[in-house]
Scaffold this motif. Structure first.
Motif, PDB file in Angstrom:
ATOM      1  N   ASP A 524       5.811  -2.695  -1.793  1.00  0.00           N
ATOM      2  CA  ASP A 524       5.998  -2.538  -3.234  1.00  0.00           C
ATOM      3  C   ASP A 524       4.710  -2.211  -3.982  1.00  0.00           C
ATOM      4  O   ASP A 524       4.724  -1.414  -4.921  1.00  0.00           O
ATOM      5  CB  ASP A 524       6.611  -3.819  -3.831  1.00  0.00           C
ATOM      6  N   ALA A 525       3.606  -2.839  -3.600  1.00  0.00           N
ATOM      7  CA  ALA A 525       2.358  -2.594  -4.336  1.00  0.00           C
ATOM      8  C   ALA A 525       1.979  -1.123  -4.269  1.00  0.00           C
ATOM      9  O   ALA A 525       1.548  -0.530  -5.273  1.00  0.00           O
ATOM     10  CB  ALA A 525       1.230  -3.465  -3.770  1.00  0.00           C
ATOM     11  N   LEU A 526       2.113  -0.517  -3.101  1.00  0.00           N
ATOM     12  CA  LEU A 526       1.776   0.899  -2.951  1.00  0.00           C
ATOM     13  C   LEU A 526       2.785   1.782  -3.681  1.00  0.00           C
ATOM     14  O   LEU A 526       2.406   2.704  -4.416  1.00  0.00           O
ATOM     15  CB  LEU A 526       1.749   1.270  -1.470  1.00  0.00           C
ATOM     16  N   ARG A 681       5.373   7.535   2.580  1.00  0.00           N
ATOM     17  CA  ARG A 681       4.306   6.791   3.265  1.00  0.00           C
ATOM     18  C   ARG A 681       3.089   7.676   3.516  1.00  0.00           C
ATOM     19  O   ARG A 681       1.958   7.187   3.530  1.00  0.00           O
ATOM     20  CB  ARG A 681       4.834   6.227   4.585  1.00  0.00           C
ATOM     21  N   GLY A 682       3.322   8.970   3.715  1.00  0.00           N
ATOM     22  CA  GLY A 682       2.198   9.868   3.962  1.00  0.00           C
ATOM     23  C   GLY A 682       1.270  10.018   2.777  1.00  0.00           C
ATOM     24  O   GLY A 682       0.114  10.430   2.944  1.00  0.00           O
ATOM     25  N   HIS A 683       1.729   9.669   1.556  1.00  0.00           N
ATOM     26  CA  HIS A 683       0.895   9.798   0.365  1.00  0.00           C
ATOM     27  C   HIS A 683       0.135   8.505   0.052  1.00  0.00           C
ATOM     28  O   HIS A 683      -0.764   8.523  -0.778  1.00  0.00           O
ATOM     29  CB  HIS A 683       1.768  10.183  -0.837  1.00  0.00           C
ATOM     30  N   TRP A 684       0.492   7.404   0.691  1.00  0.00           N
ATOM     31  CA  TRP A 684      -0.153   6.134   0.356  1.00  0.00           C
ATOM     32  C   TRP A 684      -1.629   6.074   0.746  1.00  0.00           C
ATOM     33  O   TRP A 684      -2.432   5.514  -0.015  1.00  0.00           O
ATOM     34  CB  TRP A 684       0.615   4.987   1.002  1.00  0.00           C
ATOM     35  N   PRO A 685      -2.052   6.598   1.916  1.00  0.00           N
ATOM     36  CA  PRO A 685      -3.487   6.525   2.220  1.00  0.00           C
ATOM     37  C   PRO A 685      -4.361   7.211   1.175  1.00  0.00           C
ATOM     38  O   PRO A 685      -5.516   6.812   0.978  1.00  0.00           O
ATOM     39  CB  PRO A 685      -3.603   7.229   3.585  1.00  0.00           C
ATOM     40  N   ALA A 696      -2.969   0.139   5.765  1.00  0.00           N
ATOM     41  CA  ALA A 696      -2.537  -0.112   7.141  1.00  0.00           C
ATOM     42  C   ALA A 696      -1.813  -1.448   7.265  1.00  0.00           C
ATOM     43  O   ALA A 696      -0.801  -1.553   7.977  1.00  0.00           O
ATOM     44  CB  ALA A 696      -3.732  -0.072   8.075  1.00  0.00           C
ATOM     45  N   ALA A 697      -2.308  -2.477   6.571  1.00  0.00           N
ATOM     46  CA  ALA A 697      -1.652  -3.785   6.661  1.00  0.00           C
ATOM     47  C   ALA A 697      -0.238  -3.740   6.106  1.00  0.00           C
ATOM     48  O   ALA A 697       0.656  -4.442   6.596  1.00  0.00           O
ATOM     49  CB  ALA A 697      -2.475  -4.826   5.907  1.00  0.00           C
ATOM     50  N   ARG A 698      -0.017  -2.897   5.088  1.00  0.00           N
ATOM     51  CA  ARG A 698       1.308  -2.831   4.466  1.00  0.00           C
ATOM     52  C   ARG A 698       2.288  -1.957   5.225  1.00  0.00           C
ATOM     53  O   ARG A 698       3.496  -2.066   5.030  1.00  0.00           O
ATOM     54  CB  ARG A 698       1.166  -2.355   3.017  1.00  0.00           C
ATOM     55  N   ILE A 699       1.796  -1.041   6.056  1.00  0.00           N
ATOM     56  CA  ILE A 699       2.721  -0.212   6.835  1.00  0.00           C
ATOM     57  C   ILE A 699       2.749  -0.633   8.301  1.00  0.00           C
ATOM     58  O   ILE A 699       3.419   0.008   9.112  1.00  0.00           O
ATOM     59  CB  ILE A 699       2.355   1.288   6.734  1.00  0.00           C
TER      60      ILE A 699
END
Length: 883
Positions: A524-526, A681-685, A696-699
């Protein structure tokens, strides 16, 4: 025209029957205009669904050109609301047979996706009396029609036998790509399947046997998917070829054994084996086939071929001179087990070779063997053993990818529309999305009306762009109630719907962004941070357009150069534009702070701006960047990481971004999670380019599923994590560890890419990754066989020392368990890991002790595990011990 608009198809047909050709042609312009009118509306509107069937029939009847009628009948706008085939045959039935033949052949050449009904094409063929089309669309339609005609009597074989065009259509379906899956879906594998029916018709002479067998073998030779070929292989088996038929096609079997998919190659190999053992295969062809099969990846096929050659050599000694050189090609095989099997076969039959030149050839080929086998070959084959020389090894890591600077935003509205269209159709990476988003904001600020005019054709195709909906409640209801933006396309949907006026302003207020602390799920945070910026941009599009975005990254990794951010703030100051809080927060998260000299210099410039945001940026750049938070690992088969709070990341950020610095706990509960889309997910980094650990910890749980649950696709984000500018810690390494043990090849390749990128950038900790892999394999979360495949792929790029550095920390964990209990689950596949380690050690010149290796090497037997343990021990000592 009134009847057409009202959808009264029967009345339309009656009215057309009473018209002359000239009267029909006179009505066509009105029909064409109605089609254009309906095309601007949604294809699913009540008006379109009502009128299209009648319009479909009337338009076909009121034209005289065959090409025009075929184009009208297969139009995409009426694909799902067509007139019934019987109606169309009725209105076209009075035309000239040659004209009808032209129409039906044009329709048959249309793509399958045009959904031209088979019943229409077959009816026109009957009226025209023309040859049946053999195109993909017609043949697929015919197969479906035959399969689904059960109420009309008889089995599938009976219905095929009665079909007047059987002889023309059956050869055609052998030429259609991926037709096998449709055959399997239509009839299954039972006694009434297509393959059984075709075999029965061939046996009784209804179909020409030679032509059918030739077509089936040719289809297998052409290549294709394994699923497709299984169907044609079943047909070939059902045809039950005689020995004469098999002997006539020996060259085909040889080609299939070498190059076909595994299941087909296995069948071809069995046919060739039977022929060879009966003396009906020439030694030359057997040797050529052996050379091809020995380098296939399937070990079962390789072993079977060596066994076959051994049997032939036992029965007929005179062919050793031709067959043993082919066997010796396997001395260069990547698998040492294959090398050893081939060497044993050559040693067993070398005495049957009389020609000195063949013996010399075998001795020379032995130079390709691994060191331990090369020593053995020196005694048995007379191969020379060169004096051992110090290994001079140079690691050849693939170069790390360089970040790409983002191109400027699209300069014209037309260019922007093309970018938006492409992105919504097929997705985009971070660079393309950010560039398009910034361009949209810029053009809204520059000329909103001109942008709307340019985007209108695209907007008309969106679900919320239906002109028949005269109010904005539909889009508002969706975006207001279900405001989660699941992918880049849905994000642009929100912005374009807002620009078009389909979302009311009150639905764009900050409330839907959500300021609640991290909850619901671990992502959720991301996700909320990404969505909050998009909702803020949508609100500003409606109320106060931004001149441009502050947070657009400089680089494809998401990193933003501090000097560039200062320039943007200065431009905002000169324009008198009000900064958007979340956009500025994103810019702070992305701005480069790792280069302290550049950060301090930019901070001075930012402070001199005299604005609130300039002061905040100056403080942010001069403050120490947040250190990696303290972490804890969970125990069990699925190892996960929990992170403590990171206060330095929470201070100075707007509410929607504060959860990024909050603690990360293991997501144990089975709550609904909406972040299934890999594009998101690919946009989160790129949101935290200098803190990949937080992403990394969240995925991590998602990535673990590719190994533990055999899921697909979650490892796609690993290369982006490895390319991030921050330090790679335990969470990143654990993500890579899970990816290396993934079930699917594309996930393993993504993990290999990430490993090599980390190594090339000097950010790989081989000890940490190796220990993680050992523990995961020990508990069954990662299967050693998959891990060996991944590490072998990585080593093949030239990273032998790197992979050995990882395995020297992985193997002791597994060997320790083996030393106490030889039946531990991790023992399966351990021999493959030892083989990779041995090869890496041989190539890199590694030396030294490996805990628990000696006990594995001293075990009894000649299993792969024991053989490879001995090989590795030999490589780590002097490289000359026997295998």
């Amino acid at each position: 025209m009134e009847a057409v608009r009202a959808g009264r198809t029967d009345e339309v047909v009656r009215l057309l029957d009473g018209m002359t050709d000239a009267e029909r042609r006179a009505h066509f312009p009105a029909l064409k205009a109605l089609r254009k009118e309906l095309r601007t509306a949604s294809s699913w509107s009540a008006e379109s669904r009502r009128a299209h069937p009648a319009l479909h029939a009337a338009g076909a009847a009121c034209q005289t050109g065959a090409a025009a009628v075929a184009s009208w009948l297969s139009g995409t706008d009426m694909r799902w609301s067509q007139a019934a085939p019987a109606v169309l045959i009725d209105v076209l039935g009075d035309r000239d047979p040659d004209w009808l033949a032209d129409v039906v052949h044009r329709l048959a050449r249309r793509p399958v996706g045009s959904n031209v009904p088979y019943e229409l094409m077959a009816g026109l063929v009957r009226l025209a009396g023309c040859p049946v089309p053999t195109t993909e669309a017609y043949v697929r339609g015919w197969m479906t029609h035959i399969s689904q005609s059960r109420p009309r009597g008889g089995t599938l074989c009976d219905r095929l036998r009665r079909d007047p065009h059987l002889a023309q259509l059956v050869p055609a379906f052998f030429e259609i790509d991926d037709i096998g899956s449709q055959l399997r879906w239509l009839s299954g594998d039972g006694p009434h399947s297509w393959t059984k029916a075709l075999a029965e018709l061939t046996a009784e002479g209804t179909l020409d046997r030679r032509a059918t067998v030739d077509a089936c073998v040719a289809r297998l030779l052409r290549g294709g998917s394994a699923a497709d070929h299984r169907v044609f292989l079943d047909l070939l088996r059902d045809l039950a070829l005689t020995r004469d038929e098999q002997r006539q096609r020996t060259a085909d079997w040889a080609a299939l054994a070498s190059d076909a998919v595994s299941v087909v190659a296995s069948h071809a190999q069995s046919v060739l084996g039977a022929l060879a053992l009966d003396g009906e295969l020439t030694p030359r062809l057997l040797a050529e086939t052996t050379e091809g099969v020995l380098f296939r990846p399937e070990k079962k096929l390789v072993r079977a071929q060596l066994v076959l050659v051994g049997k032939v050599l036992t029965r007929e000694a005179s062919v050793a001179g031709e067959l043993l050189p082919a066997v010796a090609r396997a001395f260069a095989h990547e698998d040492s087990d294959v090398q050893e099997r081939a060497l044993k076969l050559v040693e067993r039959h070398i005495g049957k070779v009389t020609a000195p030149e063949v013996r010399d050839e075998l001795a020379e080929a032995a130079g390709e063997l691994i060191p331990a086998l090369r020593v053995r070959a020196a005694g048995s084959l007379g191969a020379g053993v060169p004096e051992p020389e110090p290994v001079v090894y140079e690691e050849l890591l693939p170069p790390a990818p360089e970040p790409v600077r983002l191109a400027p935003a699209p300069g014209s509205a037309a260019e922007l529309a093309e970018e938006v269209n492409a992105l919504m159709a097929s997705g985009a990476d971070v660079a393309a999305f950010e560039r398009t988003l910034d361009g949209l904001v810029r053009h809204v600020h520059r000329d909103r009306d001109a942008l709307l005019d340019t985007l209108e054709p695209l907007i008309a195709r969106r679900w919320w762009g239906d002109p028949s909906v005269r109010h904005d409640l539909r889009a508002t209801d969706w975006f207001g109630r279900y405001h989660h933006l699941l992918d880049p396309a849905s994000s642009l949907d929100l912005l374009l719907a807002t620009l078009r006026g389909k979302v009311i302003t009150s639905a764009l207020e900050p409330a839907p962004q959500g300021t609640a602390p991290d909850g619901g799920c671990v992502h959720d945070a991301l996700a909320r941070a990404v969505e909050a910026r998009l909702w803020e941009v949508a609100h500003r599009i409606r109320t106060e357009p931004l001149p441009f975005l502050l947070s657009t990254p400089t680089w494809s990794t998401g990193l933003l150069e501090p000097d560039e951010l200062v320039d943007r703030l200065d431009a905002y100051r000169r324009l008198g534009a009000r900064v958007a809080a979340v956009d500025f927060g994103h810019a702070l998260l992305r701005v480069r702070r790792g280069d302290r000299a550049a950060a301090v210099t930019a901070a001075r410039r930012a402070a001199a701006l005299g604005t609130e945001e300039g002061t905040r940026l100056a403080r942010w750049l001069t403050a120490e960047g947040p250190a990696r938070p303290a972490s804890r690992r969970t125990s069990g088969p699925r190892v996960l990481i929990e992170l403590d709070e990171l206060p330095g990341l929470r201070d100075g950020l707007p509410a929607p971004l504060k959860p990024l610095g909050g603690p990360v706990s293991v997501f144990r509960d089975r709550w609904y999670c909406r972040h299934w889309n890999a594009d998101v997910r690919g946009h989160w980094p790129a949101l935290l380019p200098e803190l990949p650990e937080l992403v990394a910890a969240r995925i991590l749980r998602d990535v673990s599923t590719v190994a533990v649950d055999d899921d697909r696709g979650a490892a796609a984000a690993l290369p982006r994590l490895a390319e991030a500018d921050g330090e790679a810690g335990g969470a990143v390494h654990l993500c890579v560890a899970y990816g290396l043990g993934a079930r699917h090849a594309q996930d393993r390749l993504a993990a290999v890419d990430a490993l090599l990128v980390l190594a090339a950038r000097g950010r790989l900790d081989p000890g940490l990754l190796g220990a993680d892999l050992g523990q995961l394999a020990r508990h069954g979360a990662v299967k050693p066989v998959r891990l060996a495949e991944s590490l072998r792929t990585a080593a093949a790029t030239g990273a032998n020392a790197t992979i050995w550095g990882v395995l020297r920390h992985t193997l002791p964990v597994l060997l320790a368990d083996l030393a106490t209990d030889g039946t531990v689950p991790s023992a399966r596949g351990l021999g493959d890991l030892l083989a990779v380690a041995a090869e890496c050690a041989e190539r890199s010149g590694a030396r030294g002790e490996l805990p628990h290796l000696a006990r594995a090497a001293d075990r009894r037997g000649s299993s792969r595990l024991v053989a490879q343990a001995r090989r590795l021990r030999s490589a780590l000592t002097d490289g000359t011990a026997a295998a």
